[in-house]
Design a protein around this motif. Structure first.
Motif, PDB file in Angstrom:
ATOM      1  N   ARG A 187       0.796  -1.315  -0.008  1.00  0.00           N
ATOM      2  CA  ARG A 187      -0.054  -0.250   0.007  1.00  0.00           C
ATOM      3  C   ARG A 187       0.949   1.102  -0.218  1.00  0.00           C
ATOM      4  NH1 ARG A 187      -5.119  -0.472   0.937  1.00  0.00           N
ATOM      5  NH2 ARG A 187      -5.599   1.255   1.882  1.00  0.00           N
ATOM      6  N   ALA A 188       1.719   1.443   0.598  1.00  0.00           N
ATOM      7  CA  ALA A 188       2.836   2.434   0.837  1.00  0.00           C
ATOM      8  C   ALA A 188       3.615   2.225  -0.639  1.00  0.00           C
ATOM      9  CB  ALA A 188       3.558   1.892   1.604  1.00  0.00           C
ATOM     10  N   GLY A 189       3.980   0.818  -1.068  1.00  0.00           N
ATOM     11  CA  GLY A 189       4.494   1.077  -2.670  1.00  0.00           C
ATOM     12  C   GLY A 189       3.940   1.933  -3.543  1.00  0.00           C
ATOM     13  N   ALA A 190       2.682   1.960  -3.263  1.00  0.00           N
ATOM     14  CA  ALA A 190       1.443   2.035  -4.374  1.00  0.00           C
ATOM     15  C   ALA A 190       0.818   3.331  -3.977  1.00  0.00           C
ATOM     16  CB  ALA A 190      -0.050   1.319  -4.337  1.00  0.00           C
ATOM     17  N   GLU A 191       1.275   4.071  -3.128  1.00  0.00           N
ATOM     18  CA  GLU A 191       1.172   5.819  -2.540  1.00  0.00           C
ATOM     19  C   GLU A 191       2.073   6.021  -3.835  1.00  0.00           C
ATOM     20  OE1 GLU A 191      -1.588   7.263  -1.787  1.00  0.00           O
ATOM     21  OE2 GLU A 191      -2.490   5.791   0.247  1.00  0.00           O
ATOM     22  N   GLU A 192       3.383   6.001  -3.361  1.00  0.00           N
ATOM     23  CA  GLU A 192       4.539   6.904  -4.314  1.00  0.00           C
ATOM     24  C   GLU A 192       3.873   6.417  -5.471  1.00  0.00           C
ATOM     25  OE1 GLU A 192       8.587   6.027  -2.925  1.00  0.00           O
ATOM     26  OE2 GLU A 192       7.759   4.658  -1.171  1.00  0.00           O
ATOM     27  N   TYR A 193       3.742   5.504  -6.298  1.00  0.00           N
ATOM     28  CA  TYR A 193       3.421   5.618  -7.137  1.00  0.00           C
ATOM     29  C   TYR A 193       2.201   6.186  -7.953  1.00  0.00           C
ATOM     30  CZ  TYR A 193       6.262   1.239  -7.932  1.00  0.00           C
ATOM     31  OH  TYR A 193       7.950   0.210  -8.049  1.00  0.00           O
ATOM     32  N   LEU A 194       1.540   6.144  -7.465  1.00  0.00           N
ATOM     33  CA  LEU A 194      -0.091   7.643  -7.438  1.00  0.00           C
ATOM     34  C   LEU A 194       0.386   8.685  -7.905  1.00  0.00           C
ATOM     35  CD1 LEU A 194      -1.857   5.777  -5.137  1.00  0.00           C
ATOM     36  CD2 LEU A 194      -2.657   5.779  -7.564  1.00  0.00           C
ATOM     37  N   PRO A 218       1.581 -10.911  -0.308  1.00  0.00           N
ATOM     38  CA  PRO A 218       1.185  -9.838   0.113  1.00  0.00           C
ATOM     39  C   PRO A 218       1.504  -8.394  -0.372  1.00  0.00           C
ATOM     40  CG  PRO A 218       2.326 -11.431   1.906  1.00  0.00           C
ATOM     41  CD  PRO A 218       2.958 -11.240  -0.007  1.00  0.00           C
ATOM     42  N   VAL A 219       3.377  -8.289  -1.182  1.00  0.00           N
ATOM     43  CA  VAL A 219       3.078  -6.803  -1.356  1.00  0.00           C
ATOM     44  C   VAL A 219       2.096  -6.452  -2.438  1.00  0.00           C
ATOM     45  CG1 VAL A 219       4.659  -5.342  -2.352  1.00  0.00           C
ATOM     46  CG2 VAL A 219       5.616  -7.146  -0.226  1.00  0.00           C
ATOM     47  N   ALA A 220       2.468  -7.366  -3.584  1.00  0.00           N
ATOM     48  CA  ALA A 220       0.936  -7.651  -4.563  1.00  0.00           C
ATOM     49  C   ALA A 220      -0.196  -7.156  -4.387  1.00  0.00           C
ATOM     50  CB  ALA A 220       0.911  -8.766  -5.440  1.00  0.00           C
ATOM     51  N   VAL A 221      -1.020  -7.131  -3.719  1.00  0.00           N
ATOM     52  CA  VAL A 221      -2.700  -7.420  -2.702  1.00  0.00           C
ATOM     53  C   VAL A 221      -2.415  -5.917  -2.106  1.00  0.00           C
ATOM     54  CG1 VAL A 221      -3.798  -8.376  -1.249  1.00  0.00           C
ATOM     55  CG2 VAL A 221      -2.602 -10.182  -1.913  1.00  0.00           C
ATOM     56  N   GLY A 222      -1.311  -5.751  -1.354  1.00  0.00           N
ATOM     57  CA  GLY A 222      -1.532  -4.171  -1.133  1.00  0.00           C
ATOM     58  C   GLY A 222      -1.373  -3.212  -2.256  1.00  0.00           C
ATOM     59  N   LEU A 223      -0.407  -3.468  -3.170  1.00  0.00           N
ATOM     60  CA  LEU A 223      -1.036  -2.372  -4.226  1.00  0.00           C
ATOM     61  C   LEU A 223      -2.259  -2.382  -4.890  1.00  0.00           C
ATOM     62  CD1 LEU A 223       3.158  -3.263  -6.347  1.00  0.00           C
ATOM     63  CD2 LEU A 223       1.819  -1.242  -4.979  1.00  0.00           C
ATOM     64  N   PHE A 224      -2.634  -4.114  -5.230  1.00  0.00           N
ATOM     65  CA  PHE A 224      -3.187  -4.224  -5.449  1.00  0.00           C
ATOM     66  C   PHE A 224      -5.324  -3.299  -4.997  1.00  0.00           C
ATOM     67  CE2 PHE A 224      -7.528  -6.073  -6.052  1.00  0.00           C
ATOM     68  CZ  PHE A 224      -7.391  -6.893  -7.469  1.00  0.00           C
ATOM     69  N   THR A 225      -5.423  -3.779  -3.881  1.00  0.00           N
ATOM     70  CA  THR A 225      -6.184  -3.067  -3.000  1.00  0.00           C
ATOM     71  C   THR A 225      -5.987  -1.135  -2.562  1.00  0.00           C
ATOM     72  OG1 THR A 225      -5.155  -3.230  -1.179  1.00  0.00           O
ATOM     73  CG2 THR A 225      -6.424  -4.698  -0.902  1.00  0.00           C
ATOM     74  N   ARG A 226      -5.020  -1.165  -2.659  1.00  0.00           N
ATOM     75  CA  ARG A 226      -4.832   0.445  -3.105  1.00  0.00           C
ATOM     76  C   ARG A 226      -5.323   1.356  -4.415  1.00  0.00           C
ATOM     77  NH1 ARG A 226      -6.325   4.463  -2.499  1.00  0.00           N
ATOM     78  NH2 ARG A 226      -4.787   6.651  -1.877  1.00  0.00           N
ATOM     79  N   PHE A 227      -4.656   0.499  -5.280  1.00  0.00           N
ATOM     80  CA  PHE A 227      -5.021   1.061  -6.593  1.00  0.00           C
ATOM     81  C   PHE A 227      -6.287   0.696  -7.247  1.00  0.00           C
ATOM     82  CE2 PHE A 227      -0.648   0.067  -8.475  1.00  0.00           C
ATOM     83  CZ  PHE A 227      -0.430   0.968  -7.872  1.00  0.00           C
ATOM     84  N   LYS A 228      -7.449  -0.475  -6.369  1.00  0.00           N
ATOM     85  CA  LYS A 228      -8.452  -0.326  -6.581  1.00  0.00           C
ATOM     86  C   LYS A 228      -9.156   1.073  -5.561  1.00  0.00           C
ATOM     87  CE  LYS A 228      -9.654  -3.884  -8.963  1.00  0.00           C
ATOM     88  NZ  LYS A 228     -10.692  -4.524  -9.596  1.00  0.00           N
ATOM     89  N   GLU A 229      -9.004   1.026  -4.959  1.00  0.00           N
ATOM     90  CA  GLU A 229      -9.658   1.757  -3.828  1.00  0.00           C
ATOM     91  C   GLU A 229      -9.354   3.835  -4.801  1.00  0.00           C
ATOM     92  OE1 GLU A 229      -8.692   0.300   1.062  1.00  0.00           O
ATOM     93  OE2 GLU A 229      -7.509   2.649   0.269  1.00  0.00           O
ATOM     94  N   ALA A 230      -7.896   3.471  -5.506  1.00  0.00           N
ATOM     95  CA  ALA A 230      -7.741   4.885  -6.078  1.00  0.00           C
ATOM     96  C   ALA A 230      -8.476   5.257  -7.920  1.00  0.00           C
ATOM     97  CB  ALA A 230      -6.266   4.776  -6.633  1.00  0.00           C
ATOM     98  N   GLY A 231      -9.521   3.703  -7.585  1.00  0.00           N
ATOM     99  CA  GLY A 231      -9.961   3.777  -9.354  1.00  0.00           C
ATOM    100  C   GLY A 231      -9.888   3.283 -10.277  1.00  0.00           C
ATOM    101  N   LEU A 232      -8.404   2.732  -9.612  1.00  0.00           N
ATOM    102  CA  LEU A 232      -7.458   2.584 -11.323  1.00  0.00           C
ATOM    103  C   LEU A 232      -8.246   0.873 -11.155  1.00  0.00           C
ATOM    104  CD1 LEU A 232      -3.940   3.263 -10.695  1.00  0.00           C
ATOM    105  CD2 LEU A 232      -5.400   4.458 -11.721  1.00  0.00           C
TER     106      LEU A 232
END
Length: 340
Positions: free
Chosen positions: A229-236, A251-265
């Motif tokens: 999720r923290a990595g997703a924030e940096e990419y976003l 687990p890291v991939a799932v964190g990316l997945f959920t944060r990106f989904k929340e961001a509408g990606l």
């Protein structure tokens, strides 16, 4: 950890090292007054007994010590199951500790297991373990040691690993062949061999396919979902989002997945994802996660088999490394990219 020794205490108190040793072990030949002075000095100078050395004077048990970064991680719980199965078949029980991804706790666990006279140790190092003196001490004191998954390559022990370079290279090649060009890598902490090999596989696959490795897309983090999720924030926060990301594990991939989904990606239309491990969550999310399958159960079985082999060989033991096969499980999170 204090480097103050029994000899140092003896010099401070103007007594012999044997007197200090007997006082600390509450020997009846030592007076109460002397014992009190020795104990007070030991506390003052933060003296800690060498548990590794002391354990050598005692007979080891039929217990095998196991240290993993996290028991809750599905990969390591599967490894533990494999270890337990083979250990039980050969009359051993296992004692499991988790380092919680910290070096200090890993050191404490190592000392505790050895002081309990375990027959041998199996370990996957923590994300902080770039200093392996505590493991060198285990080897120096002839306690059998086998490393698995995350290993210190320089240590002369048997190891069970996968070909992390080849697995990462294959995952990136799949993404390239599926039409992705701006491919990022969310890695683990720097300094761990596993992380280095996966990055090198990522880098070389990019270069071999004529693609540029953009340093801003290569981020370091941990191994948990919150790190994704923290990595997703940096990419976003970047001006241009990567088209695909190779994560250090599921687990890291799932964190990316959920944060990106929340961001509408949309996955994989806006960003594709690939993980490592093949945890249950990988197949449950929608779209399901493309991941590198690692044979965790077999890794555990192989690790304890190498330890048993070391028990039998004794002084004639020669360390060996076993590399287990992986498989890229292609799912919806890395479907062929349709460019407009």
């Amino acid at each position: 950890m204090s480097s103050f020794t029994i000899k140092d205490l003896a010099r401070k108190l103007s007594v012999s090292p044997s007197t200090v040793s007997r006082a600390l072990s509450d020997h009846p030949d030592i007076s109460s007054a002397t014992k009190r002075k020795v104990v007070e000095a030991a506390e003052k100078y933060h003296y800690q007994p060498n548990q590794l050395a002391q354990s050598l004077q005692k007979k080891r048990s039929n217990t095998i010590g196991v240290i993993v970064p996290e028991i809750r991680h599905h990969f390591f719980s599967n490894v533990i199951s494999g270890i337990e199965e083979v250990a039980y078949e050969h009359g051993y029980i296992i004692m499991v500790c988790q380092s919680n991804e910290t070096l200090s706790r890993e050191i404490i666990n190592t000392q505790a297991l050895v002081s309990n006279q375990v027959a041998g140790l199996l370990i996957a190092i923590s994300s902080e373990t770039t200093n392996s003196e505590h493991l060198s001490a285990v080897i120096h004191h002839n306690v059998p040691l086998v490393q698995f998954d995350r290993v210190v390559e320089e240590l002369d022990t048997s190891k069970v690993v996968i070909d992390d370079y080849r697995a990462a290279y294959g995952a990136v090649t799949h993404l390239v062949e599926s039409g992705y060009r701006r491919i990022a890598h969310l890695a683990g902490q720097d300094g761990i061999a596993l992380n280095r090999h996966r990055f090198e596989g990522y880098r070389d696959a990019m270069r071999d396919h004529g693609l540029v490795v953009d340093e801003k897309y290569h981020l370091h983090g941990g191994y948990r979902e919150e790190d994704g999720r923290a990595g997703a924030e940096e990419y976003l926060a970047m001006d241009v989002l990567p088209e695909a990301i190779l994560a250090i594990n599921d687990p890291v991939a799932v964190g990316l997945f959920t944060r990106f989904k929340e961001a509408g990606l949309r996955i994989p239309k806006d960003v594709a994802l690939v993980g490592f491990s093949d945890t249950p969550a990988a197949a449950l999310i929608e779209p399901a996660l493309t991941t590198v399958y690692q044979p965790a159960f077999e890794m555990g079985r192989t690790a304890v088999a190498l330890l048993l082999k070391q028990f039998e060989a004794g002084k004639d033991f020669t360390p060996e490394t076993v590399t287990l096969e992986t498989e890229l499980l292609v799912r919806g999170s890395s479907a062929v990219r349709v460019r407009s």
